[in-house]
Write an enzyme that holds these catalytic residues in place. Structure first.
Site, PDB file in Angstrom:
ATOM      1  N   ALA A   1      20.803  46.435  20.709  1.00 46.89           N
ATOM      2  CA  ALA A   1      21.611  45.646  19.833  1.00 46.89           C
ATOM      3  C   ALA A   1      22.747  45.193  20.618  1.00 46.89           C
ATOM      4  O   ALA A   1      23.503  45.586  21.811  1.00 46.89           O
ATOM      5  CB  ALA A   1      22.233  46.522  18.850  1.00 46.89           C
TER       6      ALA A   1
ATOM      7  N   ASN B   1      18.946  27.867  22.868  1.00 50.99           N
ATOM      8  CA  ASN B   1      17.676  26.994  23.457  1.00 50.99           C
ATOM      9  C   ASN B   1      18.179  25.921  23.968  1.00 50.99           C
ATOM     10  O   ASN B   1      17.633  25.133  24.828  1.00 50.99           O
ATOM     11  CB  ASN B   1      16.788  26.530  22.511  1.00 50.99           C
ATOM     12  CG  ASN B   1      17.326  25.920  21.295  1.00 50.99           C
ATOM     13  OD1 ASN B   1      18.351  26.262  21.204  1.00 50.99           O
ATOM     14  ND2 ASN B   1      16.463  25.295  20.551  1.00 50.99           N
ATOM     15  N   TYR B   2      19.664  25.435  23.636  1.00 52.65           N
ATOM     16  CA  TYR B   2      20.187  24.090  24.155  1.00 52.65           C
ATOM     17  C   TYR B   2      21.030  24.110  24.962  1.00 52.65           C
ATOM     18  O   TYR B   2      22.087  24.993  24.812  1.00 52.65           O
ATOM     19  CB  TYR B   2      20.435  23.273  22.976  1.00 52.65           C
ATOM     20  CG  TYR B   2      20.895  21.957  23.137  1.00 52.65           C
ATOM     21  CD1 TYR B   2      20.145  21.172  23.652  1.00 52.65           C
ATOM     22  CD2 TYR B   2      22.029  21.407  22.475  1.00 52.65           C
ATOM     23  CE1 TYR B   2      20.502  19.701  23.755  1.00 52.65           C
ATOM     24  CE2 TYR B   2      22.335  20.205  22.429  1.00 52.65           C
ATOM     25  CZ  TYR B   2      21.726  19.071  23.250  1.00 52.65           C
ATOM     26  OH  TYR B   2      22.091  17.974  23.464  1.00 52.65           O
TER      27      TYR B   2
ATOM     28  N   ASN C   1       9.599  42.982  16.395  1.00 47.17           N
ATOM     29  CA  ASN C   1      10.566  43.142  15.443  1.00 47.17           C
ATOM     30  C   ASN C   1      11.815  42.301  15.920  1.00 47.17           C
ATOM     31  O   ASN C   1      12.345  42.667  17.156  1.00 47.17           O
ATOM     32  CB  ASN C   1      10.893  44.355  15.043  1.00 47.17           C
ATOM     33  CG  ASN C   1      12.022  44.565  13.796  1.00 47.17           C
ATOM     34  OD1 ASN C   1      11.579  44.201  12.835  1.00 47.17           O
ATOM     35  ND2 ASN C   1      13.040  44.664  14.066  1.00 47.17           N
TER      36      ASN C   1
ATOM     37  N   SER D   1      19.876  44.070  17.117  1.00 45.70           N
ATOM     38  CA  SER D   1      20.415  43.126  16.153  1.00 45.70           C
ATOM     39  C   SER D   1      21.538  42.337  17.101  1.00 45.70           C
ATOM     40  O   SER D   1      21.917  43.005  18.001  1.00 45.70           O
ATOM     41  CB  SER D   1      21.263  43.867  15.089  1.00 45.70           C
ATOM     42  OG  SER D   1      20.217  44.413  14.119  1.00 45.70           O
TER      43      SER D   1
ATOM     44  N   ARG E   1      14.913  -7.674  -9.425  1.00 43.03           N
ATOM     45  CA  ARG E   1      15.164  -6.839 -10.651  1.00 43.03           C
ATOM     46  C   ARG E   1      15.420  -5.541 -10.326  1.00 43.03           C
ATOM     47  O   ARG E   1      15.944  -4.507 -10.998  1.00 43.03           O
ATOM     48  CB  ARG E   1      14.021  -7.024 -11.565  1.00 43.03           C
ATOM     49  CG  ARG E   1      14.073  -8.563 -12.478  1.00 43.03           C
ATOM     50  CD  ARG E   1      12.989  -8.763 -12.892  1.00 43.03           C
ATOM     51  NE  ARG E   1      11.869  -9.377 -12.280  1.00 43.03           N
ATOM     52  CZ  ARG E   1      10.681  -9.514 -12.348  1.00 43.03           C
ATOM     53  NH1 ARG E   1      10.230  -9.211 -13.666  1.00 43.03           N
ATOM     54  NH2 ARG E   1       9.719  -9.933 -11.647  1.00 43.03           N
TER      55      ARG E   1
HETATM   56  C1  UD1 Z   1       3.832 -11.740 -11.779  1.00 43.47           C
HETATM   57  C2  UD1 Z   1       2.891 -12.862 -12.513  1.00 43.47           C
HETATM   58  C3  UD1 Z   1       2.702 -12.539 -13.903  1.00 43.47           C
HETATM   59  C4  UD1 Z   1       1.990 -11.231 -14.117  1.00 43.47           C
HETATM   60  C5  UD1 Z   1       2.916 -10.069 -13.428  1.00 43.47           C
HETATM   61  C6  UD1 Z   1       2.187  -8.609 -13.374  1.00 43.47           C
HETATM   62  C7  UD1 Z   1       3.154 -14.755 -11.220  1.00 43.47           C
HETATM   63  C8  UD1 Z   1       3.666 -16.156 -11.276  1.00 43.47           C
HETATM   64  N1  UD1 Z   1       3.340 -13.996 -12.397  1.00 43.47           N
HETATM   65  O1  UD1 Z   1       5.050 -11.791 -12.313  1.00 43.47           O
HETATM   66  O2  UD1 Z   1       1.875 -13.479 -14.749  1.00 43.47           O
HETATM   67  O3  UD1 Z   1       2.243 -10.900 -15.612  1.00 43.47           O
HETATM   68  O4  UD1 Z   1       3.099 -10.325 -12.203  1.00 43.47           O
HETATM   69  O5  UD1 Z   1       2.924  -7.863 -12.899  1.00 43.47           O
HETATM   70  O6  UD1 Z   1       2.346 -14.502 -10.494  1.00 43.47           O
HETATM   71  N2  UD1 Z   1       5.574 -12.163  -3.981  1.00 43.47           N
HETATM   72  C9  UD1 Z   1       5.547 -12.670  -2.854  1.00 43.47           C
HETATM   73  N3  UD1 Z   1       6.103 -13.655  -2.510  1.00 43.47           N
HETATM   74  C10 UD1 Z   1       6.741 -14.355  -3.446  1.00 43.47           C
HETATM   75  C11 UD1 Z   1       6.927 -14.003  -4.707  1.00 43.47           C
HETATM   76  C12 UD1 Z   1       6.153 -12.576  -5.024  1.00 43.47           C
HETATM   77  O7  UD1 Z   1       5.009 -11.843  -1.961  1.00 43.47           O
HETATM   78  O8  UD1 Z   1       7.041 -15.553  -3.142  1.00 43.47           O
HETATM   79  C13 UD1 Z   1       4.905 -10.669  -4.515  1.00 43.47           C
HETATM   80  C14 UD1 Z   1       5.890  -9.575  -4.810  1.00 43.47           C
HETATM   81  O9  UD1 Z   1       6.489  -8.739  -3.532  1.00 43.47           O
HETATM   82  C15 UD1 Z   1       5.111  -8.735  -5.775  1.00 43.47           C
HETATM   83  C16 UD1 Z   1       4.067  -9.770  -6.519  1.00 43.47           C
HETATM   84  O10 UD1 Z   1       4.216 -10.775  -5.264  1.00 43.47           O
HETATM   85  O11 UD1 Z   1       4.693  -7.692  -4.826  1.00 43.47           O
HETATM   86  C17 UD1 Z   1       4.542 -10.296  -7.603  1.00 43.47           C
HETATM   87  O12 UD1 Z   1       5.847 -10.551  -7.753  1.00 43.47           O
HETATM   88  P1  UD1 Z   1       6.808 -10.593  -8.910  1.00 43.47           P
HETATM   89  O13 UD1 Z   1       8.048 -11.137  -8.564  1.00 43.47           O
HETATM   90  O14 UD1 Z   1       6.811  -9.061  -9.203  1.00 43.47           O
HETATM   91  O15 UD1 Z   1       6.201 -11.215 -10.126  1.00 43.47           O
HETATM   92  P2  UD1 Z   1       6.034 -11.200 -11.641  1.00 43.47           P
HETATM   93  O16 UD1 Z   1       7.451 -11.785 -12.215  1.00 43.47           O
HETATM   94  O17 UD1 Z   1       6.140  -9.746 -12.064  1.00 43.47           O
HETATM   95 MG    MG Z   2       5.970  -7.921 -10.772  1.00 41.38          MG
END
Ligand code: UD1
Ligand code: MG
Length: 538
Positions: free
Chosen positions: A457, A420-421, A411, A439, A45
């Site tokens: 200068a 320098n280069y 001054n 100057s 997103r």
């Molecule tokens: C998640 C929660 C949701 C909560 C929200 C809060 C789940 C299924 N949902 O949704 O309930 O309300 O966060 O902000 O957990 N990440 C990984 N590997 C993956 C997927 C995600 O490391 O495969 C990490 C992402 O980098 C991120 C975090 O997990 O830092 C959350 O992932 P994100 O996709 O933002 O989850 P949300 O849809 O926000």
């Molecule tokens: Mg999130």
């Protein structure tokens, strides 16, 4: 001076310095504390090629904030799950300075539950409680995490969740409760019924779980949902169904636990953090002439009675002393200003130190490695780099001082350049104390000008200037009478309409004799070339 992140808007060192956590209940020491931070997702997103946790808030990658909050709880082990831009995410995690960090790779992002599974091998041999956090929720305070851990331990829970009520819960997982109020599970928005979507109690994504319970629960998570992902949130329902003890802790600070999923949310959080930071410094005695246009990063420190004008950006670990004045439209990164520094309009200061009572600008550029001692004056259109300038020395106009040292009370005249280069290497220029550089001087490095020397200068200094000497290399000026008239005629300019006013009557200076001319020329040569060199050239 007190760091701005006192209540933890993140960054660990700031927290430690503030002592703000003292009021929070202590974490029970009987069980070890570990942590998992999820940072493998791309963050679709965000519409970015950069992993979401590497986007910056207050000039710092998002990932560093939850790590800093965790760091002040002193966990034994912290596993950061990385995937997209794994190396960069690892580096950002390491830069947090939190002890005991290790990383686990989630090569394919198959959901938050799958990410936690990837972290488990790094928790081999660990028994105790594990805090699970998402890397995209930066503003959580250590005190809130402590409350979560303490409630979990005091209640003898297998799993404890933080919850919060949002007036607009869009995008978050909803907390579903049983008729008696006990939690039943979390339903993701995409999988929720219309009735479930009206629930305003949401899951901000902070969990504390006994590691012994986590392993079997994760094993039971399936990907039979709208996104075909393994949701970490499913462990709640599984734990309840398994008869395990599940508790919740509600926080009444929605701003603190909000996650970032879009650039709009990132910008909003940036604005909130910035306003809060500036307000805090105002409370601590700093004047902002236009708080709406000032930008102060979370790790910046500012002394009392400093006045910050409009359009000033303070980033990184910038430290500003007290009683300073920053007129406006300046950009400072990792800069250190001692007390009572006056930064005139339009300056750039990066990784540079400015001593007390110095005056810099307008329009000066102090680059990395610049060190100005007290009461130095650096004026308009002066650039410095790796330059150590002694106390009370002035370089007021149009100069480049790079890879050089200048002593005290010297001054540097307008238009002075340290050359320098040479196209391959950088060379140093050393200028002593009480030196006058005229100057339009070029100092061709490596070269030195000793104490009390004077450079005329327009001189190109190619050899070391001895102490107390005058260095001068100047083509004698000559006049070609009537040249302009002939020039114009050659170029077909119209003849002068108006007669020029009569020239003042002055007797022409007789041309010096040939003998006199030779004597003058010899004297000039001797100034430019010391005796020893003359002897050598004979
Ligand atoms: C998640 C929660 C949701 C909560 C929200 C809060 C789940 C299924 N949902 O949704 O309930 O309300 O966060 O902000 O957990 N990440 C990984 N590997 C993956 C997927 C995600 O490391 O495969 C990490 C992402 O980098 C991120 C975090 O997990 O830092 C959350 O992932 P994100 O996709 O933002 O989850 P949300 O849809 O926000
Ligand atoms: Mg999130």
């Amino acid at each position: 001076m007190r760091p701005i992140l006192a209540e933890n808007r993140g960054l660990g060192q700031a927290m430690q310095a503030s002592g703000e956590c003292d009021s929070a209940p202590a974490v029970s020491e009987e069980r070890a504390l570990g942590a998992i931070v999820l940072a493998a997702g791309l963050g679709t997103r965000m519409r970015s090629t950069r992993a979401k946790v590497l986007h910056e808030l207050g000039g710092v990658p998002l990932l560093r904030y939850p790590l800093a909050a965790l760091g002040s709880l002193g966990p034994e082990r912290v596993v950061v799950v990385v995937g997209h831009q794994a190396d960069a995410a690892r580096s950002a995690a390491e830069a947090s300075g939190v002890h005991g960090i290790r990383s686990a790779l989630q090569a394919e992002q198959r959901g938050t539950g799958h990410a936690v599974r990837c972290a488990l091998p790094e928790l081999e041999g660990f028994t105790g409680d594990v805090l699970i956090l998402y890397g995209d929720a930066p503003l959580v305070r250590p005190a809130t995490l402590r409350r979560l851990v303490d409630t979990h331990r005091a209640g003898g829970a297998d799993l404890t969740l933080l919850t919060v009520r949002f007036a607009d819960p869009t995008g978050y997982g909803r907390i579903v409760r049983q008729p008696d109020g006990r939690v039943r599970g979390i339903v993701e928005e995409r999988d929720a019924t219309a009735a479930e979507r009206t629930i305003t109690e949401i899951n901000p994504g902070f969990y504390c779980v006994r590691v012994e319970a986590l392993r079997p629960l994760l094993g039971a998570v399936r990907d039979d949902n709208a996104q075909r992902e393994f949701y970490l949130t499913d462990v709640v329902e599984l734990a309840v169904a398994d008869g395990r003890r599940v508790l919740t802790v509600e926080t009444d600070r929605p701003d603190e636990v909000a996650g970032i999923n879009t650039r709009v949310e990132l910008a909003r959080m940036e604005a909130t953090l910035r306003a809060e930071t500036i307000e805090r410094w105002m409370t601590a005695g700093v004047t902002f002439e236009d708080p709406d246009t000032a930008y102060v990063g979370p790790e910046v420190e500012i002394g009392a009675d400093t006045v910050i004008g409009p359009n000033v950006t303070l980033r990184g670990r910038t430290r500003i002393g007290s009683g300073c004045r920053l007129d406006g439209t300046s950009w400072l990164v990792d800069a250190t200003l001692a007390d009572r520094v006056h930064l005139l309009f339009g300056c750039w200061v990066e990784k540079a130190e400015i001593g007390s009572d110095a005056i810099v600008g307008p329009f000066a550029r102090l680059r990395e490695g610049t060190r100005l001692a007290e009461r130095v004056h650096i004026g308009n259109f002066v650039e410095t780099k790796k330059a150590a300038i002694g106390a009370r020395t002035k370089a007021n106009h149009l100069s480049y001082l790079g890879d050089c040292e200048v002593g005290e009370d010297s001054n540097v005249g307008a238009g002075t350049i340290t050359c320098n280069y040479d196209g391959f290497k950088k060379h140093r220029t050393r200028i002593g104390a009480r030196v006058q550089i005229g100057s339009d001087t070029q100092l061709v490095a490596p070269v030195s000008v000793a104490d009390d020397a004077y450079v005329g200068a327009g001189t190109t200094v190619t050899r070391d200037v001895p102490s107390g000497a005058l260095a001068i290399s100047r083509t004698p000026v000559r006049f070609v009478e009537g040249w302009m008239e002939r020039f114009r005629a050659r170029n077909g300019a119209a003849p002068e309409v108006k007669a020029a006013p009569p020239a003042p009557r002055r007797r022409a200076k007789p041309r010096p004799s040939a003998a006199k001319q030779t004597k003058v020329a010899r004297r000039r040569r001797s100034v430019a070339k010391p005796k020893a060199a003359r002897r050598r050239s004979r």
